[in-house]
Scaffold this active site. Structure first.
Site, PDB file in Angstrom:
ATOM      1  N   SER A 146       0.864  -1.280  -0.003  1.00 17.39           N
ATOM      2  CA  SER A 146      -0.015   0.051   0.090  1.00 17.39           C
ATOM      3  C   SER A 146       0.896   1.121  -0.176  1.00 17.39           C
ATOM      4  O   SER A 146       1.927   1.348   0.819  1.00 17.39           O
ATOM      5  CB  SER A 146      -0.811   0.018   1.196  1.00 17.39           C
ATOM      6  OG  SER A 146      -1.703   1.178   1.333  1.00 17.39           O
ATOM      7  N   TYR A 160      -2.692  -1.254  10.198  1.00 15.32           N
ATOM      8  CA  TYR A 160      -2.358  -1.538   8.664  1.00 15.32           C
ATOM      9  C   TYR A 160      -1.252  -0.963   8.175  1.00 15.32           C
ATOM     10  O   TYR A 160      -0.594  -1.649   7.446  1.00 15.32           O
ATOM     11  CB  TYR A 160      -3.893  -0.818   8.351  1.00 15.32           C
ATOM     12  CG  TYR A 160      -3.940  -1.184   6.618  1.00 15.32           C
ATOM     13  CD1 TYR A 160      -4.069  -2.396   6.101  1.00 15.32           C
ATOM     14  CD2 TYR A 160      -3.703  -0.033   5.823  1.00 15.32           C
ATOM     15  CE1 TYR A 160      -4.278  -2.501   4.653  1.00 15.32           C
ATOM     16  CE2 TYR A 160      -3.839  -0.200   4.550  1.00 15.32           C
ATOM     17  CZ  TYR A 160      -3.928  -1.559   3.946  1.00 15.32           C
ATOM     18  OH  TYR A 160      -4.241  -1.637   2.548  1.00 15.32           O
TER      19      TYR A 160
END
Ligand code: NDP
Length: 251
Positions: A146, A160
């Site tokens: 990401s 995350y």
């Protein structure tokens, strides 16, 4: 695109974790369009996984769906074994399955943090080990990390983001170990992409869209295109790389 380009993965076999919806489904369809036979895993969405398999079959491709929760190491190993047994070999692993549980860090429970780590990091380790047992020389291991694995622009994503940072350095470290087999290891880092995990509408979407240089969310196909390039023969000298596809979010 010429027919030749479309078939640049002819004869290859790919496993895409979390391939029933969102980015993973687009990756599975794109790799199949490029000629690969594809196994997709999923955890709960059997119908969605079946529809991906049918969509690929309807365009003349070959695909299978295998239920395997990324947090269940035995299931992940069994899924890789089944893919190899059914499709005959393994050339490409796409570690796409992932999840986020957005909230203030101080409110995150141990169970929530364990879940994010188990799917986003431990599941990646296990799938990659299982795949390396079978992977052909010249194979491709591709993570879906990401853009928040490198830069975090908003609160609420602490565990995350930490898992995606782990995926980034895992990629770089593993590239050093398997390069002698001609296997490349790369990390595609999406910015905001319109999926069920991160819908392009609503309060949560507005600042993410504004943070891009292009003032829009990305489409799943825009991530699949990068994955297909990295999986293909033209990317043979790209390894240990973090390839950010984020509409300029981290620019
Ligand atoms: P979605 O939630 O839309 O889709 C997730 C896919 O993964 C589904 O096929 C789902 O299948 C599967 N999946 C979820 N949990 C598990 C599990 N425990 N085991 C196996 N499969 C599982 O997510 P996205 O497509 O948005 O995200 C895909 C990847 O891209 C993730 O790694 C995510 O972190 C990353 N990413 C996404 C961004 C975005 O903006 N969308 C931005 C940056 C990175 P099922 O329904 O069966 O659980």
């Amino acid at each position: 695109m010429s027919n030749n380009d479309k078939q640049k993965l002819a004869g290859k076999v790919a496993v895409v974790t979390g391939g029933s919806r969102g980015i993973g489904a687009a990756i599975a369809k794109r790799l199949a369009a490029d000629g690969a036979s594809v196994a997709v895993t999923y955890s709960k969405g059997a119908d969605a996984a079946t529809s991906v398999v049918k969509a690929i079959a309807s365009t003349g491709g070959k695909a299978i769906a295998i239920q395997a929760d990324a947090a269940d190491a035995d299931a992940v190993k069994a899924a890789v074994e089944k893919a190899v047994a059914t499709l005959g070999r393994l050339d490409v692993l796409v570690n796409n399955a992932g999840t986020a549980i957005p909230k203030q860090f101080e409110e995150a429970t141990l169970e929530e943090m364990d879940r994010v780590i188990d799917i986003n990091v431990r599941g990646v380790f296990v799938a990659t080990q299982a795949a390396l047992k079978h992977m052909r020389d010249g194979g491709r291991i591709i993570m879906i990390g990401s853009s928040v694995g490198e830069r975090v622009l908003a609160p609420g994503l602490v565990p995350y983001a930490a898992t995606k940072g782990a995926v980034k350095i895992f990629t770089q470290a593993l590239a050093r170990e398997v390069g002698s087999r001609g296997i490349t290891v790369n990390n595609v880092q999406p910015g905001p992409i319109d999926t069920e995990l991160n819908p392009a509408t609503g309060d949560w979407a507005t600042p993410q869209k504004a943070a891009t240089a292009l003032n829009r969310y990305g489409h799943v196909e825009e991530i699949a295109a990068m994955v297909a390039f990295v999986a293909g023969p033209e990317a043979s000298f790209i390894t240990g790389a973090n390839l950010t596809v984020d509409g300029g979010t981290n620019a």
